[in-house]
Design a protein around this motif. Structure first.
Motif, PDB file in Angstrom:
ATOM      1  N   ASN A  36      10.387 -19.166  14.214  1.00  0.00           N
ATOM      2  CA  ASN A  36       9.187 -18.395  13.594  1.00  0.00           C
ATOM      3  C   ASN A  36       9.798 -17.384  12.578  1.00  0.00           C
ATOM      4  OD1 ASN A  36       7.123 -19.029  15.779  1.00  0.00           O
ATOM      5  ND2 ASN A  36       8.626 -18.391  17.047  1.00  0.00           N
ATOM      6  N   GLU A  78       6.827 -15.022  10.656  1.00  0.00           N
ATOM      7  CA  GLU A  78       6.550 -13.817  11.238  1.00  0.00           C
ATOM      8  C   GLU A  78       7.573 -12.886  11.259  1.00  0.00           C
ATOM      9  OE1 GLU A  78       4.738 -13.333  15.611  1.00  0.00           O
ATOM     10  OE2 GLU A  78       7.005 -13.323  15.697  1.00  0.00           O
ATOM     11  N   GLN A 107       7.366 -11.447   7.743  1.00  0.00           N
ATOM     12  CA  GLN A 107       6.315 -10.220   7.678  1.00  0.00           C
ATOM     13  C   GLN A 107       6.681  -9.004   8.206  1.00  0.00           C
ATOM     14  OE1 GLN A 107       3.434 -10.467   6.056  1.00  0.00           O
ATOM     15  NE2 GLN A 107       3.567 -12.959   5.620  1.00  0.00           N
ATOM     16  N   HIS A 108       7.264  -9.166   9.355  1.00  0.00           N
ATOM     17  CA  HIS A 108       7.807  -7.646  10.190  1.00  0.00           C
ATOM     18  C   HIS A 108       8.667  -7.032   9.184  1.00  0.00           C
ATOM     19  CE1 HIS A 108       6.146  -9.377  14.038  1.00  0.00           C
ATOM     20  NE2 HIS A 108       4.994  -9.088  13.556  1.00  0.00           N
ATOM     21  N   ASN A 142      13.781 -15.283  16.839  1.00  0.00           N
ATOM     22  CA  ASN A 142      12.450 -15.083  17.459  1.00  0.00           C
ATOM     23  C   ASN A 142      12.057 -16.188  17.846  1.00  0.00           C
ATOM     24  OD1 ASN A 142       9.728 -14.053  17.699  1.00  0.00           O
ATOM     25  ND2 ASN A 142       9.259 -14.230  15.702  1.00  0.00           N
TER      26      ASN A 142
END
Length: 360
Positions: free
Chosen positions: A201, A204, A207-208, A271
């Protein structure tokens, strides 16, 4: 007793170290290592032992029939080969499955074609269900295997041997360098995952991490093996978001160069919910790097249950930069690695249990 080890056409660092381990600690005359459908160049990447062979599906069944035990290192093989196994009860009765991450945790991955998915899932399930001997390299693997397939198969825990010759474990370490870097305002190196694998992932995570873009960070994305198309997409996305603060690896590195790279990483993020990347995680633990995993990850739960601190990735979304980069203190990760991962005598005895197990 003649034991046939079979490997798929994949990342060769793991089989290379395993072959070396077996040939140095057991009678190599009793072990034969075969690679299915690999190129001749593969032999150059492996130790120069006489008991290594390249073969194809036409020959492999004959080889398997002639041996007393067959050890499949992962199940990353073609559907046609798996069907041959299912219709060869004589071979299945003496087959041991050494599970790698994906073929235990993601064996029923979805397909665009419903019919293809249904057929593949049935083949994959039946093959695993009929395995009489299961070998886990990570302790929770055995529990997951039994839960998924409701089987009475004989199970073994052997551990991961690729770490035994890793130069990282011969270095004298002084703990995490995060404190010094934070105090001196040096660049914090962050690694996301270890391969071009969708279950990590990456998008994701990127983005974080975007909220830290203006901090003194550098993001590393090893995308040198796995799904190349996925890697292309992640590389493009990462460069759009972080520009020159991101570095993507698309070519395989030799093991020593890669470990030197890991020694410079401060924070690693995996992740994913499943077991993956043990060859990266063990040296990172030993070097006392800060590692993030989701709280529902089987690795997060296991490590924290035995007192090895892994940070909760779920909390990153609400963290500020100081919290995200805060050093982890008072951990026993080096002791865990010394006692369990690079204890050669222990590994030899665990694998001896497999090699010497009497067949029915």
């Amino acid at each position: 007793m003649r034991i046939l080890h079979m490997f798929p056409d994949t990342n060769y660092n793991v089989p290379r170290e395993f072959i070396k381990f077996v040939n140095e600690n057991f009678n190599k005359e009793k072990h034969k290592f075969v690679f299915l459908n690999s190129e001749e160049s593969v032999l150059k990447l492996l130790a120069n032992y006489e008991n290594i062979e390249l073969t194809d599906e036409k020959q492999i069944i004959k080889l398997m029939e002639s041996c007393d035990k067959v050890i499949l290192h992962s199940l990353f093989y073609s559907r046609s080969f798996k069907l041959k196994l299912l219709f060869s009860p004589k071979i299945m009765r003496k087959t041991f499955w050494v599970a790698w991450g994906s073929d235990l945790y993601n064996w029923d991955s979805r397909s665009k074609s419903l019919l293809k998915y249904v057929i593949n899932k049935q083949v994959e399930y039946l093959l695993r269900k009929r395995v009489r001997y299961f070998v886990g390299v990570f302790p929770p693997d055995i529990v997951v295997f039994k839960q998924q397939f409701k089987t009475q198969a004989k199970t073994f825990y052997t551990g991961y041997v690729a770490s035994l010759n890793n130069l990282v474990y011969r270095k004298k370490l002084n703990g995490t360098c995060l404190s010094k870097k934070r105090d001196n305002h040096l660049t914090i190196n962050i690694q996301v995952g270890h391969s071009s694998t969708p279950v990590l992932n990456h998008d994701e995570v990127l983005q974080h991490l975007l909220k830290f873009k203006d901090e003194n960070i550098r993001i590393f994305l090893p995308l040198s093996y796995g799904n190349a198309e996925y890697g292309d997409r992640i590389e493009e996305l990462a460069k759009q978001m972080f520009e020159d603060k991101v570095i993507c690896f698309r070519e395989m590195m030799d093991i020593d160069s890669y470990m030197d790279h890991l020694s410079k990483i401060d924070i690693a993020i995996f992740n994913t919910e499943r077991q993956i990347g043990l060859g990266n995680i063990f040296p990172l633990l030993y070097m006392q790097k800060k590692i993030y995993m989701p709280s529902n990850s089987i690795m997060f739960k296991y490590y924290n249950s035995i007192g090895v601190s892994i940070c909760n990735y779920d909390k990153v979304i609400n963290m500020n930069y100081d919290e995200f980069t805060k050093p982890v203190c008072g951990d026993n990760t080096q002791k865990y690695v010394r006692d369990n991962i690079i204890n050669k005598q222990k590994k030899v005895e665990l694998w001896r249990n497999v090699f010497d197990y009497p067949m029915e």
